[in-house]
Design an enzyme around this catalytic site. Structure first.
Site, PDB file in Angstrom:
ATOM      1  N   GLY A  96      -4.199  -2.087  -6.473  1.00 46.99           N
ATOM      2  CA  GLY A  96      -5.509  -2.641  -6.766  1.00 46.99           C
ATOM      3  C   GLY A  96      -5.719  -2.526  -8.265  1.00 46.99           C
TER       4      GLY A  96
ATOM      5  N   ASN B 234       0.210   0.757 -14.059  1.00 49.45           N
ATOM      6  CA  ASN B 234       0.649   1.053 -12.698  1.00 49.45           C
ATOM      7  C   ASN B 234       2.035   0.514 -12.395  1.00 49.45           C
ATOM      8  OD1 ASN B 234      -1.795   2.312 -12.325  1.00 49.45           O
ATOM      9  ND2 ASN B 234      -2.728   0.635 -11.177  1.00 49.45           N
TER      10      ASN B 234
ATOM     11  N   SER C 296      -2.736  -4.362  11.127  1.00 46.35           N
ATOM     12  CA  SER C 296      -3.412  -3.754   9.986  1.00 46.35           C
ATOM     13  C   SER C 296      -4.401  -2.706  10.478  1.00 46.35           C
ATOM     14  CB  SER C 296      -4.158  -4.825   9.178  1.00 46.35           C
ATOM     15  OG  SER C 296      -4.804  -4.258   8.065  1.00 46.35           O
TER      16      SER C 296
ATOM     17  N   GLN D  29      -4.598  -1.710 -16.879  1.00 43.87           N
ATOM     18  CA  GLN D  29      -4.407  -0.876 -15.693  1.00 43.87           C
ATOM     19  C   GLN D  29      -3.213  -1.350 -14.878  1.00 43.87           C
ATOM     20  OE1 GLN D  29      -7.086  -1.225 -12.141  1.00 43.87           O
ATOM     21  NE2 GLN D  29      -7.709   0.842 -12.715  1.00 43.87           N
TER      22      GLN D  29
ATOM     23  N   SER E 249      -4.037   1.219  -1.398  1.00 43.52           N
ATOM     24  CA  SER E 249      -4.849   2.290  -1.975  1.00 43.52           C
ATOM     25  C   SER E 249      -4.028   3.494  -2.435  1.00 43.52           C
ATOM     26  CB  SER E 249      -5.917   2.765  -0.978  1.00 43.52           C
ATOM     27  OG  SER E 249      -6.918   3.529  -1.625  1.00 43.52           O
ATOM     28  N   PRO E 250      -2.975   3.291  -3.249  1.00 46.00           N
ATOM     29  CA  PRO E 250      -2.167   4.417  -3.725  1.00 46.00           C
ATOM     30  C   PRO E 250      -2.935   5.381  -4.624  1.00 46.00           C
ATOM     31  CG  PRO E 250      -1.621   2.446  -4.948  1.00 46.00           C
ATOM     32  CD  PRO E 250      -2.507   2.008  -3.812  1.00 46.00           C
TER      33      PRO E 250
ATOM     34  N   TYR F 212      -6.932 -21.941  -2.240  1.00 46.20           N
ATOM     35  CA  TYR F 212      -6.360 -23.278  -2.146  1.00 46.20           C
ATOM     36  C   TYR F 212      -4.950 -23.249  -2.693  1.00 46.20           C
ATOM     37  CZ  TYR F 212      -5.515 -28.162  -3.362  1.00 46.20           C
ATOM     38  OH  TYR F 212      -4.979 -29.397  -3.493  1.00 46.20           O
TER      39      TYR F 212
ATOM     40  N   ASN G 283      -6.103  -7.469  12.268  1.00 49.28           N
ATOM     41  CA  ASN G 283      -6.819  -6.234  12.016  1.00 49.28           C
ATOM     42  C   ASN G 283      -6.948  -5.463  13.324  1.00 49.28           C
ATOM     43  OD1 ASN G 283      -7.980  -4.719   9.891  1.00 49.28           O
ATOM     44  ND2 ASN G 283     -10.022  -5.154  10.671  1.00 49.28           N
TER      45      ASN G 283
ATOM     46  N   GLN H  51       0.073  -2.536   8.064  1.00 50.52           N
ATOM     47  CA  GLN H  51      -0.559  -2.274   6.776  1.00 50.52           C
ATOM     48  C   GLN H  51      -1.380  -0.997   6.912  1.00 50.52           C
ATOM     49  OE1 GLN H  51      -2.790  -5.811   5.777  1.00 50.52           O
ATOM     50  NE2 GLN H  51      -1.057  -6.687   4.686  1.00 50.52           N
TER      51      GLN H  51
END
Length: 376
Positions: A332, A342, A197, A338, A253-254, A114, A167, A223
């Site tokens: 992520g 990063n 993607s 974390q 997803s590095p 929202y 996608n 992506q």
């Protein structure tokens, strides 16, 4: 439906397709920066309580972290080279978003939330899926795309999104139908751009060809997964597409679902993602022969990280960032520590010399080489 939110510094506005540029010397620039943060606060508030806190212009621009900003492909959208994704834990969403924003991150990739109709200078993107049972996963037909996007905008109380990502399409869906639908939503003012993607290079080129043939609008970004152990698409195929048709890259997803953190060096920890039933595929990948070889390579890479004075995850993220063809790397994260670690990869980026990159390539032994035919 997945949504990405970017609070861009150049304050994109809609008006006859033109992008108005923000005057950096405007006396209202501080208030505008704070307005951006308040808009992010609205997103965080949807996950739980949000406690307002002071934020200065310097913090909002990320100058103290050295955050860099790049164009999304050849479009006019400017995004931070690091983005925030996979942070759907209600109890810490506010904290994660605050840390990211104050570090100069202006790209937030999240689930549809929202937004209260508040945009400020946010760039908002949404993703359409196919093949599932949910309303937003029933295919990429023109009707699905239009109705799915309208429903998403209504739930978020927004008039439009800046980018809508599709996608990978079903093989039964004609490419022309997808491109016409994306062009329609842009012409109707529901989106400014569209991207892909997990599409193949051939599919992206087909979409571009269809757009050229029928005077439609082509995609501006793909992506794609990108990390030390997966390189071919981002380093060979997408650069060729960028030079040919201007398609950029936003990667995810590095850390390869946590594999590159080093936590699987001695097996599968009980509290790790790979220990979960729904991630059986990840566990199988880690304990496989290839997985064991990857862990051995990570031990060697750890020595390089130590020489550079950084952690292995920071080295891995900085390695992704050293590729200037990547507009933004989505991080992520599951906890504030974390995320802070990063984001610290920004400080490692200047240390990624050609010598260091060569050392990493020698350890990995998987450097891809350009091919004349990007479709092969």
């Amino acid at each position: 439906m997945q949504v990405s939110i970017a609070c861009t510094d150049h304050n994109l506005k809609r008006g006859n397709g033109d992008h108005s540029k923000q005057n950096a010397t405007s006396p209202n620039v501080v208030n505008q920066a704070r307005a951006k943060f308040r808009t992010v606060a609205i997103i965080a508030r949807s996950f739980g309580s949000f406690t307002p806190r002071h934020i200065s212009l310097k913090e909002s621009t990320g100058k103290h972290t050295g955050m860099k900003y790049r164009n999304l492909g050849k479009s006019g959208l400017r995004v931070s080279c690091l983005g925030l994704g996979e942070y759907r834990l209600c109890s810490i969403a506010e904290q994660l978003m605050t840390i990211a924003y104050e570090s100069g991150v202006n790209l937030f990739d999240t689930a549809e939330v929202y937004a209260g109709g508040r945009r400020s200078s946010l760039v908002i993107t949404t993703k359409l899926y196919w093949g599932g049972k949910a309303e937003t996963e029933r295919g990429l037909s023109r009707k699905h795309i239009i109705e799915g996007l309208k429903g998403s905008l209504q739930r978020m109380q927004l008039e439009y999104v800046d980018v809508v990502f599709a996608n990978r399409p079903d093989s039964n869906t004609p490419m022309e139908e997808i491109v016409r639908a994306m062009t329609y939503v842009i012409n109707q003012g529901m989106a400014m751009y569209w991207g892909t993607s997990r599409w193949t290079a051939m599919e992206i080129m087909d979409a571009y060809s269809v757009a050229r043939q029928f005077n439609l609008i082509p995609p501006v970004c793909e992506q794609a997964e990108y990390h030390l152990f997966q390189r071919e698409k981002v380093e060979v195929q997408l650069p060729e597409l960028y030079h040919k048709i201007g398609v950029g890259a936003m990667t995810w997803s590095p850390l390869a679902c946590g594999i590159i953190t080093g936590k699987y060096e001695n097996g599968i920890p009980e509290a790790s993602r790979a220990s979960m039933k729904s991630y059986q595929w990840l566990k199988e990948k880690i304990v496989s022969e290839d997985g064991r070889k990857q862990q051995a390579k990570l031990k060697e890479l750890q020595h390089i990280a130590e020489k550079l004075g950084c952690t292995l995850p920071q080295l891995a993220v900085a390695w992704c960032l050293r590729n200037e063809g990547v507009s933004s790397v989505l991080l992520g994260t599951s906890n504030p520590e974390q995320l802070t670690e990063n984001i610290g990869a920004i400080q490692v980026l200047p240390k990624m010399s050609s010598h260091v990159v060569s050392e990493i390539d020698n350890i990995l032994g998987n450097r891809p080489y350009s091919k004349k035919d990007y479709r092969s």
